[in-house]
Design a protein around this motif. Structure first.
Motif, mmCIF file in Angstrom:
data_model
loop_
_atom_site.group_PDB
_atom_site.id
_atom_site.type_symbol
_atom_site.label_atom_id
_atom_site.label_comp_id
_atom_site.label_asym_id
_atom_site.label_seq_id
_atom_site.Cartn_x
_atom_site.Cartn_y
_atom_site.Cartn_z
ATOM 1 N N LEU A 175 0.250 -1.682 -0.091
ATOM 2 C CA LEU A 175 -0.051 -0.301 0.246
ATOM 3 C C LEU A 175 0.559 0.893 0.099
ATOM 4 O O LEU A 175 0.633 2.493 -0.938
ATOM 5 C CB LEU A 175 -0.567 -0.047 1.344
ATOM 6 N N ALA A 176 2.105 1.347 1.251
ATOM 7 C CA ALA A 176 2.347 2.157 1.126
ATOM 8 C C ALA A 176 4.057 1.900 2.117
ATOM 9 O O ALA A 176 4.335 0.745 2.553
ATOM 10 C CB ALA A 176 1.886 3.244 1.657
ATOM 11 N N PHE A 203 1.778 8.062 6.487
ATOM 12 C CA PHE A 203 1.240 7.023 6.455
ATOM 13 C C PHE A 203 -0.320 7.240 6.805
ATOM 14 O O PHE A 203 -1.043 7.538 5.731
ATOM 15 C CB PHE A 203 0.638 5.689 6.785
ATOM 16 N N GLU A 204 -0.238 8.241 7.947
ATOM 17 C CA GLU A 204 -1.924 8.383 8.468
ATOM 18 C C GLU A 204 -2.160 9.575 7.999
ATOM 19 O O GLU A 204 -3.372 9.993 7.753
ATOM 20 C CB GLU A 204 -1.563 8.132 9.990
ATOM 21 N N ARG A 235 -1.238 11.049 5.023
ATOM 22 C CA ARG A 235 -1.320 11.194 3.509
ATOM 23 C C ARG A 235 -1.941 9.704 2.972
ATOM 24 O O ARG A 235 -2.646 9.970 1.810
ATOM 25 C CB ARG A 235 -0.450 10.351 2.958
ATOM 26 N N MET A 236 -2.560 8.833 3.377
ATOM 27 C CA MET A 236 -3.120 8.041 3.461
ATOM 28 C C MET A 236 -4.809 7.879 3.953
ATOM 29 O O MET A 236 -5.398 6.965 4.142
ATOM 30 C CB MET A 236 -2.549 6.171 3.383
ATOM 31 N N ILE A 289 -4.744 5.798 6.646
ATOM 32 C CA ILE A 289 -4.704 4.928 7.242
ATOM 33 C C ILE A 289 -4.311 4.879 8.888
ATOM 34 O O ILE A 289 -3.436 5.380 9.381
ATOM 35 C CB ILE A 289 -3.410 3.668 7.318
#
Length: 317
Positions: free
Chosen positions: A24-25, A54-55, A57-58, A60
């Protein structure tokens, strides 16, 4: 399930998210911190920034992560503030192997891992080269070559190469040439300006084994240091770099021949820091020894985050 892979060792920290076998990343910490190779002299300076990235930008959340996996030589100070003891640790070379095999297109392949040092098997010896076989949803261990730490009286700076490690050998001569930590790429470039006038002298100090081993002991390192101390001109530094590069290419080809003979595989995957030596990789490709070769682009310790995340999917799914 979402798997978080953590990568690096004492440098090149990275984070990777995997779900359903797909990445995913992935991000290396130095892309966020702007500290090259994420190398810090003091452990308290180390921060895990990838999970926040990640939190943001995505979207998650940490709560969605099912498992956290890391290789077992990753500094605990990288993940302890965030995940405490809730981290599943796997062998360092195994994380390299997962990073090399599953992103490839192969259902079956030999996996060659070569680096400066992997997991310590004793207080003074660590893995240097390992062979694996990937077969669809599993990776099997074939053999591991280890090396003892050379005497600390020989090198007094931040490097402690291992005997029988082609990655450690390259790192040691990089240091003797004055490039310091993480300067191996510069030495590979310098080699193109050299000739073979120092090759025989350096080659006589090392040896290869039939099962893919590379041999270089304390006595050889002492002689290498003595040789390097007499080299001051650009011309002779280029000659030493050339000799080092050629020997590295021979070592890689020797290990590749051994893993081909032992496994019988027609495809090869490569990871580990030595896999960043593009000139050696090209020589292996041109040899025609394998039908197809896949080299993990993040072949160094940074790529172990990818391998750790993929290990989570294939073993905890």
């Amino acid at each position: 399930m979402v798997y978080l892979g953590l990568g690096g060792s004492a440098h090149d920290f990275s984070t990777c998210l995997c779900e359903n076998g797909k990445i995913l990343a992935y991000i290396e910490e130095d892309r966020i911190s702007r500290k090259k190779h994420s190398f810090y002299l003091y452990e308290h300076e180390i921060k895990m920034r990838g999970i926040d990235y990640f939190e943001e930008r995505m979207g998650i959340s940490r709560a969605s992560i099912s498992y956290v996996i890391a290789n077992n030589i990753l500094l605990k100070s990288f993940y302890e503030p965030e995940f405490s003891d809730n981290v599943f640790l796997i062998n360092h070379h195994l994380s390299h192997a997962y990073s090399a095999f599953y992103p490839s297109e192969f259902d079956n392949a030999a996996i060659l891992i070569m680096d400066g040092a992997g997991d310590f098997v004793s207080s003074s010896a660590a893995e240097t080269t390992s062979f694996w076989v990937g077969e669809k949803n599993k990776i099997d261990h074939v053999q591991t070559i280890c090396g003892e730490c050379i005497s600390k009286d020989i090198f007094c700076d931040l490097i402690t190469p291992l005997q029988n490690s082609i990655g450690g050998f390259y790192r040691a001569i990089t240091s003797l040439l004055g490039f310091g930590l993480f300067g191996e790429g510069k030495v590979m470039g310098l080699a193109s300006y050299g000739d073979d006038k120092l090759y025989t002298q350096l080659r006589n100090l090392v040896d290869f084994g039939d099962d893919g081993e590379f041999f270089c002991n304390n006595s050889s390192y002492e002689q290498i240091i003595s040789l390097a101390s007499t080299i001051h001109s650009f011309e002779n530094k280029a000659r030493l770099a050339y000799a080092l590069q050629v020997i590295t290419e021979e070592a890689v080809l020797n290990s590749a021949k051994a893993i081909k003979r032992i496994t019988g595989c027609h495809n090869l995957c490569i990871a580990g820091g030595v896999g960043l030596n593009s000139v050696a990789n090209y020589k292996l490709y041109k040899s025609g020894l394998f039908e197809k070769i896949f080299i993990q682009p993040a072949a160094g310790d940074n790529g172990t985050a990818i391998g750790a995340a993929l290990y989570g999917y294939y073993n905890f799914n």
